[in-house]
Motif scaffolding. Sequence first.
Motif, PDB file in Angstrom:
ATOM      1  N   PRO A 276       0.818  -1.206   0.000  1.00 17.40           N
ATOM      2  CA  PRO A 276       0.000   0.000   0.000  1.00 17.40           C
ATOM      3  C   PRO A 276       0.844   1.244   0.000  1.00 17.40           C
ATOM      4  CG  PRO A 276       0.213  -0.803   2.202  1.00 17.40           C
ATOM      5  CD  PRO A 276       0.959  -1.761   1.336  1.00 17.40           C
ATOM      6  N   ASP A 277       0.149   2.334  -0.299  1.00 17.26           N
ATOM      7  CA  ASP A 277       0.811   3.599  -0.011  1.00 17.26           C
ATOM      8  C   ASP A 277       0.477   3.967   1.418  1.00 17.26           C
ATOM      9  OD1 ASP A 277      -1.484   6.178  -1.077  1.00 17.26           O
ATOM     10  OD2 ASP A 277      -1.894   4.202  -0.259  1.00 17.26           O
ATOM     11  N   GLY A 278       1.143   4.935   1.923  1.00 19.57           N
ATOM     12  CA  GLY A 278       0.898   5.391   3.275  1.00 19.57           C
ATOM     13  C   GLY A 278       1.268   6.837   3.303  1.00 19.57           C
ATOM     14  N   PRO A 279       1.769   7.307   4.423  1.00 23.24           N
ATOM     15  CA  PRO A 279       2.163   8.699   4.511  1.00 23.24           C
ATOM     16  C   PRO A 279       3.524   8.911   3.915  1.00 23.24           C
ATOM     17  CG  PRO A 279       2.566   7.610   6.569  1.00 23.24           C
ATOM     18  CD  PRO A 279       1.949   6.595   5.672  1.00 23.24           C
ATOM     19  N   THR A 280       3.938   8.000   3.029  1.00 25.65           N
ATOM     20  CA  THR A 280       5.317   8.022   2.585  1.00 25.65           C
ATOM     21  C   THR A 280       5.471   8.823   1.313  1.00 25.65           C
ATOM     22  OG1 THR A 280       4.788   5.904   1.625  1.00 25.65           O
ATOM     23  CG2 THR A 280       5.997   5.873   3.677  1.00 25.65           C
ATOM     24  N   THR A 281       4.998  10.037   1.313  1.00 19.99           N
ATOM     25  CA  THR A 281       5.289  10.951   0.232  1.00 19.99           C
ATOM     26  C   THR A 281       6.505  11.756   0.619  1.00 19.99           C
ATOM     27  OG1 THR A 281       3.942  12.669   1.196  1.00 19.99           O
ATOM     28  CG2 THR A 281       2.830  11.152  -0.278  1.00 19.99           C
ATOM     29  N   LEU A 282       7.076  12.422  -0.387  1.00 21.43           N
ATOM     30  CA  LEU A 282       8.236  13.276  -0.074  1.00 21.43           C
ATOM     31  C   LEU A 282       7.841  14.336   0.940  1.00 21.43           C
ATOM     32  CD1 LEU A 282      11.128  14.041  -0.649  1.00 21.43           C
ATOM     33  CD2 LEU A 282      10.314  15.476  -2.528  1.00 21.43           C
ATOM     34  N   ARG A 283       6.628  14.811   0.861  1.00 23.26           N
ATOM     35  CA  ARG A 283       6.169  15.832   1.804  1.00 23.26           C
ATOM     36  C   ARG A 283       6.192  15.287   3.234  1.00 23.26           C
ATOM     37  NH1 ARG A 283       6.307  20.430   4.042  1.00 23.26           N
ATOM     38  NH2 ARG A 283       4.382  21.197   4.947  1.00 23.26           N
ATOM     39  N   ALA A 284       5.743  14.035   3.405  1.00 22.89           N
ATOM     40  CA  ALA A 284       5.743  13.450   4.748  1.00 22.89           C
ATOM     41  C   ALA A 284       7.157  13.341   5.278  1.00 22.89           C
ATOM     42  CB  ALA A 284       5.093  12.066   4.716  1.00 22.89           C
ATOM     43  N   SER A 473      -4.729  11.675  15.462  1.00 22.57           N
ATOM     44  CA  SER A 473      -5.421  10.393  15.633  1.00 22.57           C
ATOM     45  C   SER A 473      -6.930  10.587  15.615  1.00 22.57           C
ATOM     46  CB  SER A 473      -4.977   9.730  16.938  1.00 22.57           C
ATOM     47  OG  SER A 473      -3.604   9.403  16.909  1.00 22.57           O
ATOM     48  N   ARG A 474      -7.409  11.617  16.304  1.00 21.86           N
ATOM     49  CA  ARG A 474      -8.850  11.886  16.309  1.00 21.86           C
ATOM     50  C   ARG A 474      -9.355  12.199  14.903  1.00 21.86           C
ATOM     51  NH1 ARG A 474      -8.832  15.801  21.655  1.00 21.86           N
ATOM     52  NH2 ARG A 474      -8.786  14.125  23.227  1.00 21.86           N
ATOM     53  N   HIS A 475      -8.551  12.970  14.163  1.00 19.63           N
ATOM     54  CA  HIS A 475      -8.929  13.303  12.795  1.00 19.63           C
ATOM     55  C   HIS A 475      -9.029  12.038  11.949  1.00 19.63           C
ATOM     56  CE1 HIS A 475      -7.981  15.814   8.923  1.00 19.63           C
ATOM     57  NE2 HIS A 475      -9.238  15.413   8.985  1.00 19.63           N
ATOM     58  N   ALA A 476      -8.063  11.139  12.125  1.00 18.82           N
ATOM     59  CA  ALA A 476      -8.092   9.885  11.372  1.00 18.82           C
ATOM     60  C   ALA A 476      -9.307   9.046  11.740  1.00 18.82           C
ATOM     61  CB  ALA A 476      -6.800   9.096  11.634  1.00 18.82           C
ATOM     62  N   GLU A 477      -9.657   8.997  13.021  1.00 19.01           N
ATOM     63  CA  GLU A 477     -10.830   8.230  13.452  1.00 19.01           C
ATOM     64  C   GLU A 477     -12.109   8.790  12.849  1.00 19.01           C
ATOM     65  OE1 GLU A 477     -10.399   8.438  17.666  1.00 19.01           O
ATOM     66  OE2 GLU A 477      -9.490   6.444  17.805  1.00 19.01           O
ATOM     67  N   ARG A 478     -12.222  10.108  12.848  1.00 11.93           N
ATOM     68  CA  ARG A 478     -13.412  10.730  12.244  1.00 11.93           C
ATOM     69  C   ARG A 478     -13.498  10.401  10.757  1.00 11.93           C
ATOM     70  NH1 ARG A 478     -11.984  15.233  15.440  1.00 11.93           N
ATOM     71  NH2 ARG A 478     -11.133  16.280  13.599  1.00 11.93           N
ATOM     72  N   ALA A 479     -12.342  10.452  10.070  1.00  3.39           N
ATOM     73  CA  ALA A 479     -12.332  10.157   8.637  1.00  3.39           C
ATOM     74  C   ALA A 479     -12.749   8.716   8.371  1.00  3.39           C
ATOM     75  CB  ALA A 479     -10.934  10.413   8.070  1.00  3.39           C
ATOM     76  N   LEU A 480     -12.314   7.804   9.193  1.00  3.50           N
ATOM     77  CA  LEU A 480     -12.704   6.402   9.018  1.00  3.50           C
ATOM     78  C   LEU A 480     -14.190   6.209   9.277  1.00  3.50           C
ATOM     79  CD1 LEU A 480      -9.616   4.705  10.704  1.00  3.50           C
ATOM     80  CD2 LEU A 480     -10.359   4.347   8.341  1.00  3.50           C
ATOM     81  N   GLU A 540      -2.663   1.553  10.286  1.00  2.14           N
ATOM     82  CA  GLU A 540      -2.944   0.231   9.729  1.00  2.14           C
ATOM     83  C   GLU A 540      -4.380   0.157   9.201  1.00  2.14           C
ATOM     84  OE1 GLU A 540      -4.148  -3.961   9.650  1.00  2.14           O
ATOM     85  OE2 GLU A 540      -4.903  -2.404  10.978  1.00  2.14           O
ATOM     86  N   ARG A 541      -5.328   0.740   9.943  1.00  2.00           N
ATOM     87  CA  ARG A 541      -6.722   0.731   9.483  1.00  2.00           C
ATOM     88  C   ARG A 541      -6.891   1.548   8.204  1.00  2.00           C
ATOM     89  NH1 ARG A 541     -10.667   2.708  13.978  1.00  2.00           N
ATOM     90  NH2 ARG A 541     -12.119   2.381  12.222  1.00  2.00           N
ATOM     91  N   LEU A 542      -6.225   2.692   8.129  1.00  2.00           N
ATOM     92  CA  LEU A 542      -6.314   3.528   6.928  1.00  2.00           C
ATOM     93  C   LEU A 542      -5.767   2.790   5.706  1.00  2.00           C
ATOM     94  CD1 LEU A 542      -5.136   6.905   8.490  1.00  2.00           C
ATOM     95  CD2 LEU A 542      -7.386   6.506   7.476  1.00  2.00           C
ATOM     96  N   VAL A 543      -4.617   2.159   5.879  1.00  2.00           N
ATOM     97  CA  VAL A 543      -4.004   1.439   4.765  1.00  2.00           C
ATOM     98  C   VAL A 543      -4.869   0.247   4.355  1.00  2.00           C
ATOM     99  CG1 VAL A 543      -2.035   0.025   4.099  1.00  2.00           C
ATOM    100  CG2 VAL A 543      -1.670   2.181   5.292  1.00  2.00           C
ATOM    101  N   ARG A 544      -5.379  -0.506   5.336  1.00  2.00           N
ATOM    102  CA  ARG A 544      -6.175  -1.698   5.045  1.00  2.00           C
ATOM    103  C   ARG A 544      -7.460  -1.319   4.325  1.00  2.00           C
ATOM    104  NH1 ARG A 544      -7.818  -5.244  10.083  1.00  2.00           N
ATOM    105  NH2 ARG A 544      -8.875  -3.292  10.519  1.00  2.00           N
ATOM    106  N   TRP A 545      -8.099  -0.222   4.740  1.00  2.00           N
ATOM    107  CA  TRP A 545      -9.339   0.179   4.078  1.00  2.00           C
ATOM    108  C   TRP A 545      -9.080   0.542   2.622  1.00  2.00           C
ATOM    109  CZ3 TRP A 545     -11.407   4.297   1.495  1.00  2.00           C
ATOM    110  CH2 TRP A 545     -12.788   4.232   1.284  1.00  2.00           C
ATOM    111  N   ARG A 546      -7.987   1.241   2.351  1.00  2.00           N
ATOM    112  CA  ARG A 546      -7.696   1.620   0.976  1.00  2.00           C
ATOM    113  C   ARG A 546      -7.407   0.392   0.131  1.00  2.00           C
ATOM    114  NH1 ARG A 546      -4.390   6.695  -0.487  1.00  2.00           N
ATOM    115  NH2 ARG A 546      -5.424   6.045  -2.382  1.00  2.00           N
TER     116      ARG A 546
END
Length: 546
Positions: A276-284, A473-480, A540-546
């Motif tokens: 998967p991709d993740g936060p692994t952009t050059l920006r990150a 983390s809260r932002h990620a939970e809301r997005a999920l 892990e949840r973000l990556v798995r969902w994508r």
Amino acid sequence: MAVPALPMALAGRADHAVYTMLGSFTTTFGRNLPYARRARVLALVAVAMTACVGCGSAFAAWAQPGDGGVGAAVTVAAMAVVAGAAKFACDAARLSGLGAVLLLFSFAVSANGSTDPAQILPQTALAATGAAVAWVLAVLGWFVHPDRPQRLAVAAALRELADLWEAAGSGNGRGLVRHQATAAVLQAYRTLGAMPPSAAQRGGQGDTCLRLTDLAWALLIGSARRVPDDPTGLARNLRRQVRLLVSRRRRPPRILPELAVPSLIAQGAAVPGAVPDGPTTLRAAELVMGRGFPGGGTSGGGAPGRTAILLVPALRMVLGTGLAGGAALLLGLGHGYWAAISAAAVLHSINVRTAAQRAVQRTLGTMAGLMLALGVLAARPEAVVLVLVIVLLEFLLEYVVARNYGLGVVFLTPLALLLTDLTAPSPTGDLVQDRALSSLLGVGIALVCALVVVHDRAAVRAQRALVACVAASRHAERALDERVSDEGVARSFPVIQERLAAAVVELREADDDAAGELWSAEIDPTELAAAEQRAYLLLERLVRWR
């Protein structure tokens, strides 16, 4: 160092060879950067090193520090300013190693050298020659192994990942090891200069280094929730892959069959999706390496500015080198600038704890190095032999200093003494005595400055990094939670991931820095561990969902 200096020594101008050696210190910077980036960084360093020699030579001719009085005091003040500016610049550019100490050393040796105005331009030109030779040799590897820095960065990430799986198998130290693995993987992406999409988006394409880094990220994210059936076996395969990457064979590296995704799934390793991709952009990666989130903070909106964080170590450097040089001047020590350099070496650290460690290592290493220097000088070698010994000491210094600073000082001490002896020969006993007294004086003053200049920047940074990690983390939970009803939220997952990964790495680094300062961040270790674990599970949840 040898290429420009040896011809001059053979021509009977060993005293001038010192200035080419000072310029040659350029090659100690940016050694892990890809060649294109290394060429740009070393070009700037070469200019800085040459400028230090040129300005130092001009100061020697103008202030005449050898005569004492106001001229010597002005030179000490100038050394303090150079040390502070070099410390600030090296920290801002994330240049590791001796960094600011070498820039200060170049300025100090030149400022306490020849006082003939006619020598300013020749000495500057010699330093520029040494820097140019260093630049050429540092980028010459591009013609032999153009992708070697990238291979080494990916190998470092896989090695850290192997350590993580071994720790997971034993149940010890997974929090710190996972942080180190995360930082290494993000650094690998940064070195590759990539903004990798998911494997599906890339269609399985991409060079081997990029695909291995994608795989490393997938394994890293999976480690937050599940340990593979055979973590030791997986770690062993990762280390085998590392050996293939660091091989000097010119053919492209291959990926071991054991690390193919189907094989990993068969082993029970948690590989979300495919690769998967993740936060692994050059920006990150830039965020993690300290460039901050949009808006200026290092760990989200409320963190102290990066400039403010870098100012205190630079202030310590100015204060320590200025006081050490001034004290040596008042005490009438010969070669008193060594006190300022010793202080700079101790203060070229990230916090009080590491400064104290360096003070001990500097003292013990200097004593051992003086014995080595005494043996060399007692043999009264010819100038050419002296240059060869200096080159050997430089090689040994660069080889061991990354492994142990104290061992590096063992070779740095005679190196500095022999360079001084080439410039202006002095009785051996006087040189050794001046070095010993100046080093003890500089180390003592530096340690006092590190203890006295107490500040809460590191503590505030750690506290706000924790707040930022919790908010991410809260932002990620809301997005999920909202992904089903709002497809636009799902499309923002890469940005959410990049923010969350940067926040969790910044949290650990900020807490480590604050732990070494006298002003405590007062963060409950349990709270920090819980915030880290929650962030990795969400990734892990973000990556798995994508």
